[in-house]
Write an enzyme that holds these catalytic residues in place. Structure first.
Site, PDB file in Angstrom:
ATOM      1  N   VAL A 172     -10.514  -3.528   4.325  1.00 35.91           N
ATOM      2  CA  VAL A 172      -9.530  -2.814   3.117  1.00 35.91           C
ATOM      3  C   VAL A 172      -8.301  -2.323   3.774  1.00 35.91           C
ATOM      4  O   VAL A 172      -8.534  -1.432   4.814  1.00 35.91           O
ATOM      5  CB  VAL A 172     -10.291  -2.062   2.283  1.00 35.91           C
ATOM      6  N   GLU A 210       9.745   3.761  -5.216  1.00 41.49           N
ATOM      7  CA  GLU A 210      11.150   3.086  -4.932  1.00 41.49           C
ATOM      8  C   GLU A 210      11.031   2.302  -3.507  1.00 41.49           C
ATOM      9  O   GLU A 210      11.739   1.201  -3.474  1.00 41.49           O
ATOM     10  CB  GLU A 210      12.194   4.368  -4.611  1.00 41.49           C
ATOM     11  N   HIS A 227       0.779  -1.273   0.193  1.00 36.14           N
ATOM     12  CA  HIS A 227       0.074   0.014   0.170  1.00 36.14           C
ATOM     13  C   HIS A 227       0.899   1.232   0.125  1.00 36.14           C
ATOM     14  O   HIS A 227       1.865   1.279   0.667  1.00 36.14           O
ATOM     15  CB  HIS A 227      -1.089  -0.132   1.315  1.00 36.14           C
TER      16      HIS A 227
HETATM   17  C1  GAR Z   1       1.266   0.760  -6.320  1.00 38.85           C
HETATM   18  O1  GAR Z   1       1.922   1.991  -5.731  1.00 38.85           O
HETATM   19  C2  GAR Z   1       0.801   0.091  -5.093  1.00 38.85           C
HETATM   20  O2  GAR Z   1       1.194   0.511  -3.800  1.00 38.85           O
HETATM   21  C3  GAR Z   1      -0.588   0.731  -5.509  1.00 38.85           C
HETATM   22  O3  GAR Z   1      -0.805   0.512  -6.998  1.00 38.85           O
HETATM   23  C4  GAR Z   1       0.521   0.736  -7.508  1.00 38.85           C
HETATM   24  C5  GAR Z   1       0.752  -0.151  -8.252  1.00 38.85           C
HETATM   25  O4  GAR Z   1       1.701  -0.035  -9.093  1.00 38.85           O
HETATM   26  N1  GAR Z   1      -1.645  -0.074  -4.727  1.00 38.85           N
HETATM   27  C6  GAR Z   1      -2.600   0.516  -4.417  1.00 38.85           C
HETATM   28  O5  GAR Z   1      -3.089   1.783  -4.327  1.00 38.85           O
HETATM   29  C7  GAR Z   1      -3.921  -0.629  -3.766  1.00 38.85           C
HETATM   30  N2  GAR Z   1      -4.974   0.024  -2.969  1.00 38.85           N
HETATM   31  P1  GAR Z   1       2.650  -1.167  -9.887  1.00 38.85           P
HETATM   32  O6  GAR Z   1       1.481  -1.841 -10.560  1.00 38.85           O
HETATM   33  O7  GAR Z   1       3.866  -0.549 -10.745  1.00 38.85           O
HETATM   34  O8  GAR Z   1       3.311  -1.888  -8.893  1.00 38.85           O
END
Ligand code: GAR
Length: 194
Positions: free
Chosen positions: A147, A175, A112
């Site tokens: 959630v 990162e 998250h």
């Molecule tokens: C990431 O920043 C993840 O933490 C976030 O979506 C992005 C996905 O990036 N997840 C959420 O917000 C879940 N609620 P990625 O597809 O490049 O890993």
């Protein structure tokens, strides 16, 4: 060393998925990425996973309309066919019901983009900036029915600096996500091997 069979669930770009795949290439990593599942056929991460030679599957939620249970049963069936032991949600943008979450109790991780329990939900970077937060960060936690809750496995803070925009802050947090997600999975898989 037992390498635990892990599935990564994605909906889009898949940069956290890539970080996990890269980490799992280490000879002493206690997990292997055995499957990538997307709920969206056009998720960019699918091509990346295929190029890495990792089996992929699409379980398109739109096929199931409002029937969340049918969607999750289909997901569960794919996970079982591939004999998956741990699931990593990595930008998987579907809410999961208690039915699926309970089946994966203690074996499903999520990343998250905030320091939980602060800023659950979406749009975390904009909300952190609007609140005037001085630090922000990323969390990897075990998935619970509610959630963005569940026991925290790993967190990393990042500073919020003058002039930050949603984009600069998101890049700094991402990162951190890429550092802590492989570490958290390693920790969970190692614990299972003891
Ligand atoms: C990431 O920043 C993840 O933490 C976030 O979506 C992005 C996905 O990036 N997840 C959420 O917000 C879940 N609620 P990625 O597809 O490049 O890993």
């Amino acid at each position: 060393m037992i390498r635990r069979r892990v599935a990564i669930l994605i909906s889009g770009r898949g940069s956290n998925m890539s970080a996990l795949i890269e980490a799992a290439k280490a000879a002493d990593y206690p997990a292997e990425i055995s499957l990538v599942i997307s709920n969206r056929p056009d998720a960019a991460g699918l091509a990346w996973a295929r190029a890495e030679g990792i089996p992929t599957a699409v379980v398109d939620h739109t096929t199931y309309g409002q029937d969340r249970e049918a969607f999750e049963r289909a997901l569960q069936a794919v996970l079982e066919v591939h004999r998956i032991e741990f699931v990593c949600l990595a930008g998987f943008m579907r809410l999961l019901s208690p039915w699926l979450v309970e089946r994966w109790h203690g074996r499903m991780l999520n990343v998250h983009p905030a320091l939980l329990p602060a800023f659950k939900g979406l749009d975390t970077h904009r909300r952190a900036l609007a609140a005037g937060a001085k630090v922000h960060g990323a969390t990897v936690h075990l998935v619970a029915a509610e959630v963005d809750s569940g026991p925290i496995i790993m967190q990393e803070t990042v500073p919020i600096v003058t002039g930050d925009t949603v984009e600069t802050l998101a890049a700094r947090v991402l990162e951190a996500e890429h550092r802590i997600y492989p570490e958290a999975l390693k920790k969970l898989a190692r614990a299972a091997n003891k």
